[in-house]
Motif scaffolding. Structure first.
Motif, PDB file in Angstrom:
ATOM      1  N   ASN A 170       0.815  -1.209   0.000  1.00  0.00           N
ATOM      2  CA  ASN A 170       0.000   0.000   0.000  1.00  0.00           C
ATOM      3  C   ASN A 170       0.848   1.258   0.000  1.00  0.00           C
ATOM      4  OD1 ASN A 170      -2.404  -1.390  -0.020  1.00  0.00           O
ATOM      5  ND2 ASN A 170      -2.445  -1.602   2.203  1.00  0.00           N
ATOM      6  N   THR A 171       2.150   1.107  -0.009  1.00  0.00           N
ATOM      7  CA  THR A 171       3.037   2.253   0.013  1.00  0.00           C
ATOM      8  C   THR A 171       2.971   2.975  -1.324  1.00  0.00           C
ATOM      9  OG1 THR A 171       4.511   1.102   1.500  1.00  0.00           O
ATOM     10  CG2 THR A 171       5.406   3.002   0.357  1.00  0.00           C
ATOM     11  N   ASN A 172       2.666   4.261  -1.286  1.00  0.00           N
ATOM     12  CA  ASN A 172       2.677   5.063  -2.501  1.00  0.00           C
ATOM     13  C   ASN A 172       4.101   5.565  -2.680  1.00  0.00           C
ATOM     14  OD1 ASN A 172       2.113   6.581  -4.714  1.00  0.00           O
ATOM     15  ND2 ASN A 172       0.820   8.047  -3.668  1.00  0.00           N
ATOM     16  N   ASN A 173       4.854   4.897  -3.535  1.00  0.00           N
ATOM     17  CA  ASN A 173       6.266   5.223  -3.675  1.00  0.00           C
ATOM     18  C   ASN A 173       6.589   5.935  -4.983  1.00  0.00           C
ATOM     19  OD1 ASN A 173       5.897   3.096  -5.390  1.00  0.00           O
ATOM     20  ND2 ASN A 173       7.661   1.929  -4.682  1.00  0.00           N
ATOM     21  N   PHE A 174       5.575   6.628  -5.556  1.00  0.00           N
ATOM     22  CA  PHE A 174       5.829   7.373  -6.782  1.00  0.00           C
ATOM     23  C   PHE A 174       4.898   8.577  -6.857  1.00  0.00           C
ATOM     24  CE2 PHE A 174       2.353   4.605  -7.809  1.00  0.00           C
ATOM     25  CZ  PHE A 174       1.537   5.360  -8.651  1.00  0.00           C
ATOM     26  N   ASP A 175       5.267   9.486  -7.764  1.00  0.00           N
ATOM     27  CA  ASP A 175       4.453  10.660  -8.039  1.00  0.00           C
ATOM     28  C   ASP A 175       4.582  10.951  -9.525  1.00  0.00           C
ATOM     29  OD1 ASP A 175       2.881  13.018  -7.290  1.00  0.00           O
ATOM     30  OD2 ASP A 175       4.693  14.143  -7.774  1.00  0.00           O
ATOM     31  N   VAL A 176       3.480  11.334 -10.157  1.00  0.00           N
ATOM     32  CA  VAL A 176       3.499  11.698 -11.573  1.00  0.00           C
ATOM     33  C   VAL A 176       3.025  13.142 -11.688  1.00  0.00           C
ATOM     34  CG1 VAL A 176       2.621  11.181 -13.884  1.00  0.00           C
ATOM     35  CG2 VAL A 176       2.977   9.315 -12.244  1.00  0.00           C
ATOM     36  N   GLN A 177       3.836  13.967 -12.351  1.00  0.00           N
ATOM     37  CA  GLN A 177       3.471  15.360 -12.557  1.00  0.00           C
ATOM     38  C   GLN A 177       3.689  15.703 -14.025  1.00  0.00           C
ATOM     39  OE1 GLN A 177       4.907  18.294  -9.717  1.00  0.00           O
ATOM     40  NE2 GLN A 177       5.360  16.668  -8.242  1.00  0.00           N
ATOM     41  N   SER A 178       2.957  16.704 -14.494  1.00  0.00           N
ATOM     42  CA  SER A 178       3.137  17.161 -15.868  1.00  0.00           C
ATOM     43  C   SER A 178       2.926  18.664 -15.933  1.00  0.00           C
ATOM     44  CB  SER A 178       2.166  16.441 -16.808  1.00  0.00           C
ATOM     45  OG  SER A 178       0.833  16.745 -16.456  1.00  0.00           O
ATOM     46  N   ILE A 179       3.425  19.230 -17.028  1.00  0.00           N
ATOM     47  CA  ILE A 179       3.258  20.661 -17.247  1.00  0.00           C
ATOM     48  C   ILE A 179       3.188  20.919 -18.749  1.00  0.00           C
ATOM     49  CG2 ILE A 179       5.741  21.234 -17.321  1.00  0.00           C
ATOM     50  CD1 ILE A 179       4.892  23.727 -15.512  1.00  0.00           C
ATOM     51  N   GLY A 180       2.330  21.838 -19.134  1.00  0.00           N
ATOM     52  CA  GLY A 180       2.256  22.256 -20.527  1.00  0.00           C
ATOM     53  C   GLY A 180       3.352  23.269 -20.814  1.00  0.00           C
ATOM     54  N   ILE A 181       3.979  23.125 -21.965  1.00  0.00           N
ATOM     55  CA  ILE A 181       5.045  24.043 -22.366  1.00  0.00           C
ATOM     56  C   ILE A 181       4.715  24.546 -23.769  1.00  0.00           C
ATOM     57  CG2 ILE A 181       7.523  24.304 -22.853  1.00  0.00           C
ATOM     58  CD1 ILE A 181       8.031  22.088 -20.777  1.00  0.00           C
ATOM     59  N   ASP A 182       4.688  25.852 -23.926  1.00  0.00           N
ATOM     60  CA  ASP A 182       4.323  26.482 -25.199  1.00  0.00           C
ATOM     61  C   ASP A 182       5.525  26.497 -26.137  1.00  0.00           C
ATOM     62  OD1 ASP A 182       2.878  27.790 -27.132  1.00  0.00           O
ATOM     63  OD2 ASP A 182       3.054  29.762 -26.208  1.00  0.00           O
ATOM     64  N   ALA A 200      14.264   7.978 -12.467  1.00  0.00           N
ATOM     65  CA  ALA A 200      13.237   8.943 -12.835  1.00  0.00           C
ATOM     66  C   ALA A 200      12.971   8.773 -14.329  1.00  0.00           C
ATOM     67  CB  ALA A 200      13.701  10.366 -12.542  1.00  0.00           C
ATOM     68  N   PHE A 201      11.710   8.902 -14.710  1.00  0.00           N
ATOM     69  CA  PHE A 201      11.306   8.669 -16.098  1.00  0.00           C
ATOM     70  C   PHE A 201      10.501   9.865 -16.596  1.00  0.00           C
ATOM     71  CE2 PHE A 201      11.327   4.715 -13.669  1.00  0.00           C
ATOM     72  CZ  PHE A 201      12.304   4.011 -14.344  1.00  0.00           C
ATOM     73  N   SER A 202      10.756  10.281 -17.835  1.00  0.00           N
ATOM     74  CA  SER A 202      10.010  11.422 -18.348  1.00  0.00           C
ATOM     75  C   SER A 202       9.741  11.279 -19.837  1.00  0.00           C
ATOM     76  CB  SER A 202      10.770  12.724 -18.064  1.00  0.00           C
ATOM     77  OG  SER A 202      11.908  12.854 -18.872  1.00  0.00           O
ATOM     78  N   ARG A 203       8.761  12.058 -20.289  1.00  0.00           N
ATOM     79  CA  ARG A 203       8.355  12.003 -21.689  1.00  0.00           C
ATOM     80  C   ARG A 203       7.822  13.369 -22.107  1.00  0.00           C
ATOM     81  NH1 ARG A 203       6.091   7.165 -23.909  1.00  0.00           N
ATOM     82  NH2 ARG A 203       6.160   7.573 -26.114  1.00  0.00           N
ATOM     83  N   VAL A 204       8.144  13.752 -23.339  1.00  0.00           N
ATOM     84  CA  VAL A 204       7.586  14.953 -23.950  1.00  0.00           C
ATOM     85  C   VAL A 204       6.528  14.486 -24.941  1.00  0.00           C
ATOM     86  CG1 VAL A 204       8.049  17.003 -25.340  1.00  0.00           C
ATOM     87  CG2 VAL A 204       9.796  16.170 -23.741  1.00  0.00           C
ATOM     88  N   HIS A 253       2.306  22.521 -29.296  1.00  0.00           N
ATOM     89  CA  HIS A 253       2.797  22.683 -27.925  1.00  0.00           C
ATOM     90  C   HIS A 253       3.220  21.332 -27.360  1.00  0.00           C
ATOM     91  CE1 HIS A 253       1.079  26.675 -28.316  1.00  0.00           C
ATOM     92  NE2 HIS A 253      -0.027  26.098 -28.725  1.00  0.00           N
ATOM     93  N   SER A 254       3.701  21.340 -26.130  1.00  0.00           N
ATOM     94  CA  SER A 254       4.200  20.122 -25.497  1.00  0.00           C
ATOM     95  C   SER A 254       3.561  19.907 -24.135  1.00  0.00           C
ATOM     96  CB  SER A 254       5.719  20.230 -25.275  1.00  0.00           C
ATOM     97  OG  SER A 254       6.385  20.436 -26.487  1.00  0.00           O
ATOM     98  N   ILE A 255       3.514  18.661 -23.750  1.00  0.00           N
ATOM     99  CA  ILE A 255       3.195  18.274 -22.386  1.00  0.00           C
ATOM    100  C   ILE A 255       4.409  17.493 -21.906  1.00  0.00           C
ATOM    101  CG2 ILE A 255       1.691  16.967 -20.855  1.00  0.00           C
ATOM    102  CD1 ILE A 255      -0.438  17.188 -23.161  1.00  0.00           C
ATOM    103  N   TYR A 256       5.015  17.949 -20.839  1.00  0.00           N
ATOM    104  CA  TYR A 256       6.157  17.236 -20.258  1.00  0.00           C
ATOM    105  C   TYR A 256       5.668  16.521 -19.016  1.00  0.00           C
ATOM    106  CZ  TYR A 256      10.756  16.212 -18.334  1.00  0.00           C
ATOM    107  OH  TYR A 256      11.862  15.567 -17.823  1.00  0.00           O
ATOM    108  N   SER A 257       5.771  15.195 -19.026  1.00  0.00           N
ATOM    109  CA  SER A 257       5.357  14.413 -17.864  1.00  0.00           C
ATOM    110  C   SER A 257       6.563  13.741 -17.239  1.00  0.00           C
ATOM    111  CB  SER A 257       4.288  13.387 -18.242  1.00  0.00           C
ATOM    112  OG  SER A 257       4.739  12.559 -19.288  1.00  0.00           O
ATOM    113  N   PHE A 258       6.510  13.631 -15.925  1.00  0.00           N
ATOM    114  CA  PHE A 258       7.659  13.174 -15.157  1.00  0.00           C
ATOM    115  C   PHE A 258       7.178  12.196 -14.093  1.00  0.00           C
ATOM    116  CE2 PHE A 258      11.150  13.268 -12.239  1.00  0.00           C
ATOM    117  CZ  PHE A 258      12.260  13.696 -12.953  1.00  0.00           C
ATOM    118  N   VAL A 259       7.752  10.993 -14.088  1.00  0.00           N
ATOM    119  CA  VAL A 259       7.443   9.995 -13.068  1.00  0.00           C
ATOM    120  C   VAL A 259       8.588  10.010 -12.063  1.00  0.00           C
ATOM    121  CG1 VAL A 259       7.033   7.551 -12.583  1.00  0.00           C
ATOM    122  CG2 VAL A 259       6.174   8.569 -14.715  1.00  0.00           C
TER     123      VAL A 259
END
Length: 139
Positions: free
Chosen positions: A6-18, A87-91, A97-103
């Motif tokens: 049940n341990t939440n050992n990750f976070d996913v965030q993203s941001i839009g980039i123009d 750490a893992f990421s994707r554009v 435009h772009s969405i940059y997501s980061f695990v």
């Protein structure tokens, strides 16, 4: 049998980039750019970096794995004690435009420290993504 914890050992965030996805990817995929948008990294060399932690500065192994076709940038960080952080990421394309997501995975710390360590890193990552957006959109 379910062996998940049940341990939440990750976070996913993203941001839009123009900015066009290939331009965002080209910037992020270069390890030498990490100090420009992250708080933790400095003195980037071919396969190593200096990482600032709450305990001070440490030299770590840093492997950057990229795929131009999929616009992914992943980092494998080897700590002095041999533990591994990842750490893992994707554009992603969003029109012109772009969405940059980061695990963000919890750092390699004892299980009882994961939640606190990850909570602190989540806040840092949110600020770093804002810094990246500002840097790319204003250059």
């Amino acid at each position: 049998m379910n062996t998940e914890t049940n341990t939440n050992n990750f976070d996913v965030q993203s941001i839009g980039i123009d900015l066009k996805p290939n331009l965002v990817y080209d910037f992020i995929s270069k390890p030498e750019n990490l100090p420009l948008w992250t708080n933790a990294f400095s003195n980037i060399k071919e396969n190593s970096a200096v990482m600032e932690t709450p305990m001070g500065k440490i030299e770590i192994g840093l492997e950057t794995i990229t795929s131009k076709n999929f616009r992914t940038v992943d980092w494998i960080m080897t700590m002095p004690d041999g533990s591994i952080g990842k750490a893992f990421s994707r554009v992603s394309e969003n029109g012109e435009h772009s969405i940059y997501s980061f695990v963000l995975l919890a750092p390699p710390v004892p299980l009882e420290q994961i939640e606190g360590a990850l909570s602190a890193q989540k806040l840092v990552l949110a600020e770093e993504l804002k810094k990246l957006k500002n840097l790319l959109e204003n250059n």
